[in-house]
Design a protein around this motif. Structure first.
Motif, PDB file in Angstrom:
ATOM      1  N   PRO A 255      10.057 -11.972  48.478  1.00 27.75           N
ATOM      2  CA  PRO A 255       9.521 -10.708  47.962  1.00 27.75           C
ATOM      3  C   PRO A 255      10.018 -10.298  46.577  1.00 27.75           C
ATOM      4  N   LEU A 276      17.155 -12.459  55.119  1.00 22.72           N
ATOM      5  CA  LEU A 276      15.983 -12.670  54.275  1.00 22.72           C
ATOM      6  C   LEU A 276      16.077 -13.971  53.484  1.00 22.72           C
ATOM      7  N   ASP A 281       9.857 -14.812  53.209  1.00 23.91           N
ATOM      8  CA  ASP A 281       8.850 -13.805  53.563  1.00 23.91           C
ATOM      9  C   ASP A 281       7.473 -14.431  53.411  1.00 23.91           C
ATOM     10  N   ASP A 283       4.657 -13.198  53.222  1.00 24.28           N
ATOM     11  CA  ASP A 283       3.796 -12.442  52.321  1.00 24.28           C
ATOM     12  C   ASP A 283       4.433 -12.213  50.954  1.00 24.28           C
ATOM     13  N   GLY A 284       5.559 -12.876  50.691  1.00 27.20           N
ATOM     14  CA  GLY A 284       6.232 -12.711  49.407  1.00 27.20           C
ATOM     15  C   GLY A 284       5.378 -13.206  48.253  1.00 27.20           C
TER      16      GLY A 284
END
Length: 466
Positions: A255, A276, A281, A283-284
């Protein structure tokens, strides 16, 4: 339908196409990032003055205490070809050398730092390990990378990027240090050809934080390389531990465009034991794959630098193989820390274990039963009769981004179809081991994706456990 309604319908259709296209967009890696992930296994050679002092490495002490005599540097049997050959035997495709580390001593010829190989009695001050390392990598067909430590420098009194104090004297020393570092970095980036990657130890604060401007020098002179890292940019990310593994799933996207110095500049990154960094992620908006690093001498210890009498803590073969499956097989890269000794050699025990690792990985993937690739949502592998399998490999064409979000692999047994694995990320490579089964056919079903799935490899294997 009226003309007005037709126009509204047409406009909505065009908007829907654009929205769907935007929703299906995924970050695309650079060529340097592709090269990095294609390499899969990497070696980082840690070498510095304290290798020669015969003492146990103490990081907190070495960061603040200068070495009394830099002429202790005297590798009487130096053979960098032997280092690189040992790494290649393990399957390494990129090798990295610590050009500078926490003592501040530069393992190359520098016109900017007097604390470099020019100062040594060894080889009459004409030695250059960085030059010889690059030549050895080229000789053995391995891409070369360089590790640069500017966050700590015990010789100059630099701790966490800074000179202590805020007096005019301290400000002048800070400016001198920043200028010196910029000169040294430019030397590294212009005197030795191209580097596959540069690794700034603990990050590289820039002018905004009172540090040297190394990012612009990198972008000017090494634009095709991989940059790791500062507060503005990171082309890969630390995998959240030094265990040589990441969990599944570990997405190649993130992200934020950078991870911060010390891996913890952002609370969102450091919380939950760096969760993280480990998972990424899906959708990063930034492509930033995880790397999984561990010292080869880490079984009950954690030796990034050679220390005497420590052959007993070299990881056993089975643990190294487990690292491979849980790094390379989890869409990450495996970085092994290798420790040349005071003679200038990778110890025999370490070289032997590296060769064993390379041979074992090759053995486990030499019996490919069948494979396929292509574009779409369903991939079928038909075998010759019913055959034993216990391992599968999936790869996406990540040059087009990580598109797969959910998938299923199933095999046709004598009693019907059986689920072998249900997963999310495939990315560069996903490897799955399972209990031996006999199947006549396998299916890979892509159940969710962003854009059309691009499968580079769907293959199955059988190997005998020793």
């Amino acid at each position: 339908m009226s003309i007005k309604n037709s126009l509204i319908t047409f406009c909505f259709f065009i908007f829907s196409i654009g929205f769907a296209s935007a929703q299906n967009q995924v970050p695309i890696p650079t060529q340097a990032q592709l090269n990095w992930q294609n390499a899969e296994m990497v070696a980082v050679f840690h070498y510095d003055l304290h290798v020669f002092d015969g003492k146990v490495y103490n990081q907190s002490y070495n960061r603040i205490t200068p070495i009394p005599d830099y002429n202790i540097f005297n590798p009487t049997k130096l053979d960098i070809d032997q280092w690189v050959k040992a790494a290649k035997d393990a399957g390494v495709k990129i090798a990295i050398l610590t050009a500078t580390h926490e003592t501040g001593f530069a393992l190359f010829q520098s016109d900017y730092s007097p604390y470099s190989m020019k100062a040594l009695k060894w080889q009459d001050g004409k030695g250059d390990l960085l030059r010889d390392f690059k030549a050895s990598c080229e000789k053995y067909g391995i891409q070369a990378g360089v590790y640069i430590g500017i966050r700590w420098n015990s010789f100059y009194g630099i701790h966490d990027f800074k000179v202590e104090g805020d007096s005019e004297f301290a400000k002048n020393r800070q400016q001198h240090y920043n200028t010196m570092v910029e000169g040294m970095v430019k030397e590294i980036f212009t005197n030795y050809g191209d580097w596959a990657m540069v690794w700034f130890d603990g990050g590289a604060h820039g002018p905004e934080q009172g540090g040297p401007d190394v990012l612009s020098i990198f972008e000017t002179y090494q634009p095709k390389g991989l940059f790791y890292h500062n507060l503005q940019r990171a082309d890969m990310r630390w995998g959240g531990s030094e265990s040589g593994t990441v969990p599944y799933p570990s997405w190649g996207t993130f992200p934020y465009p950078a991870i911060g110095s010390g891996e913890s500049a952002r609370a969102e990154i450091s919380k939950n034991n760096f969760a993280l960094l480990k998972t990424g992620d899906p959708d990063g908006p930034y492509y930033m794959p995880a790397m999984s690093d561990a010292p080869l001498r880490g079984n009950g210890g954690h030796d990034w630098f050679w220390e005497p009498g420590r052959d007993n803590i070299i990881y056993p073969l089975d643990k190294l193989v487990n690292m491979y499956y849980n790094s390379v097989g989890h869409n990450s890269s495996l970085i092994l820390g290798l420790t040349p000794n005071a003679e200038g050699l990778i110890p025999d025990a370490d070289a032997k274990r590296l060769k064993e690792l390379g041979d074992e990985i090759e053995r486990r993937f030499e019996n490919k039963i069948n494979a396929t690739s292509g574009v779409g949502e369903l991939f079928k592998l038909k075998l010759t009769g019913r055959q034993k399998i216990n391992q599968l490999v999936l790869m996406e064409d990540i040059a087009k981004g990580e598109r797969v979000r959910k998938f299923l692999v199933e095999g046709k047994t004598k009693t019907g179809w059986k689920t072998i694995f249900e997963g999310s990320v495939i990315g560069h490579k996903f490897i799955h081991q399972f209990d031996e089964i006999e199947v006549s056919e396998l299916h890979l079903k892509i159940q969710e994706s962003k854009g059309e799935p691009q499968i580079k490899d769907f293959s199955v294997y059988f190997f005998n456990e020793k």
